[in-house]
Design a protein around this motif. Structure first.
Motif, short mmCIF file in Angstrom:
data_model
loop_
_atom_site.label_atom_id
_atom_site.label_comp_id
_atom_site.label_asym_id
_atom_site.label_seq_id
_atom_site.Cartn_x
_atom_site.Cartn_y
_atom_site.Cartn_z
N GLN A 1 4.44 9.06 -4.64
CA GLN A 1 3.24 8.69 -5.39
C GLN A 1 3.58 8.20 -6.80
O GLN A 1 2.93 7.28 -7.31
CB GLN A 1 2.29 9.88 -5.47
N ASP B 1 6.44 13.75 -1.37
CA ASP B 1 5.26 12.92 -1.49
C ASP B 1 4.88 12.68 -2.95
O ASP B 1 4.43 11.59 -3.30
CB ASP B 1 4.08 13.50 -0.70
N TYR C 1 4.88 4.73 -6.47
CA TYR C 1 3.74 3.86 -6.17
C TYR C 1 2.97 3.55 -7.47
O TYR C 1 2.61 2.41 -7.74
CB TYR C 1 2.83 4.55 -5.16
N SER D 1 0.85 -1.19 0.00
CA SER D 1 0.00 0.00 0.00
C SER D 1 0.88 1.24 0.00
O SER D 1 2.07 1.17 0.34
CB SER D 1 -0.89 0.00 1.24
N ILE D 2 0.31 2.37 -0.33
CA ILE D 2 1.09 3.62 -0.33
C ILE D 2 1.53 3.96 1.09
O ILE D 2 2.60 4.52 1.29
CB ILE D 2 0.31 4.78 -1.02
N THR D 3 0.73 3.57 2.08
CA THR D 3 1.09 3.82 3.48
C THR D 3 2.35 3.05 3.86
O THR D 3 3.28 3.60 4.45
CB THR D 3 -0.08 3.39 4.40
N THR D 4 2.39 1.78 3.47
CA THR D 4 3.58 0.96 3.72
C THR D 4 4.79 1.54 3.00
O THR D 4 5.89 1.62 3.56
CB THR D 4 3.35 -0.49 3.23
N ARG E 1 5.32 4.70 2.05
CA ARG E 1 5.76 5.93 2.73
C ARG E 1 6.56 5.60 3.99
O ARG E 1 7.61 6.16 4.22
CB ARG E 1 4.54 6.76 3.15
N LYS E 2 6.02 4.68 4.78
CA LYS E 2 6.66 4.33 6.06
C LYS E 2 8.02 3.70 5.84
O LYS E 2 8.99 4.05 6.53
CB LYS E 2 5.79 3.35 6.85
N SER E 3 8.11 2.78 4.89
CA SER E 3 9.37 2.05 4.78
C SER E 3 10.48 2.91 4.18
O SER E 3 11.65 2.63 4.40
CB SER E 3 9.19 0.74 4.03
#
Ligand code: HEC
Length: 111
Positions: free
Chosen positions: A98, A94, A101, A72-75, A77-79
């Motif tokens: 994106q 960001d 992604y 996911s985009i959340t994963t 961003r976090k990693s």
């Protein structure tokens, strides 16, 4: 009417080449993200790749970058900002994240 034909011709002539698509932008960043390219450890399209093999107690151990096509985009961003054991930390905007992604989520046949 003439004007439309002209515009159509112009977009045929230049439309394809003069702008890079989100896919191409994402691919460019993926290969060269101001740091070590993701491609080296996650393969040309995020499918995962072997980073190294080494021997430990006579056993061959393979170090791999995981398949990241379904993350996911959340994963994502976090990693990128996290401190990992193997993977470096990145400083991407960001919009850049994106684009990466988008590239990872696009079908491979787009090349
Ligand atoms: C030096 C090798 C290396 C590079 C370069 C690298 N990675 Fe990784 N990545 C890994 C490894 C190995 C892991 C598994 C976690 C760990 O041990 O660090 C990982 C984990 C991840 C994960 C988490 C996967 C999950 O399921 O949680 C994501 C997302 C990711 N990488 C994306 C990227 C992107 C995008 C780039 C480029 C900007 C990149 N990585 C560059 C080696 C690398």
């Amino acid at each position: 009417m003439k004007r439309w034909i002209f515009l159509l011709a112009v977009s045929f002539l230049y439309g394809e080449d003069s702008f890079i698509t989100q896919y191409e932008y994402g691919q460019m960043l993926y290969n060269n993200p101001r740091g070590i390219g993701c491609i080296h450890c996650h393969g040309p399209h995020g499918e995962g790749a072997r980073i190294a093999t080494y021997k430990e107690d006579d056993k061959v151990i393979e170090l791999r970058g995981p398949d990241i096509r379904q993350i996911s985009i959340t994963t994502l961003r976090k990693s990128l900002v996290k401190r990992h054991r193997v993977m470096p930390t990145y400083f991407l905007t960001d919009a850049e994240i994106q684009a990466i992604y988008y590239f990872l989520r696009s079908p491979q046949e787009m090349e």
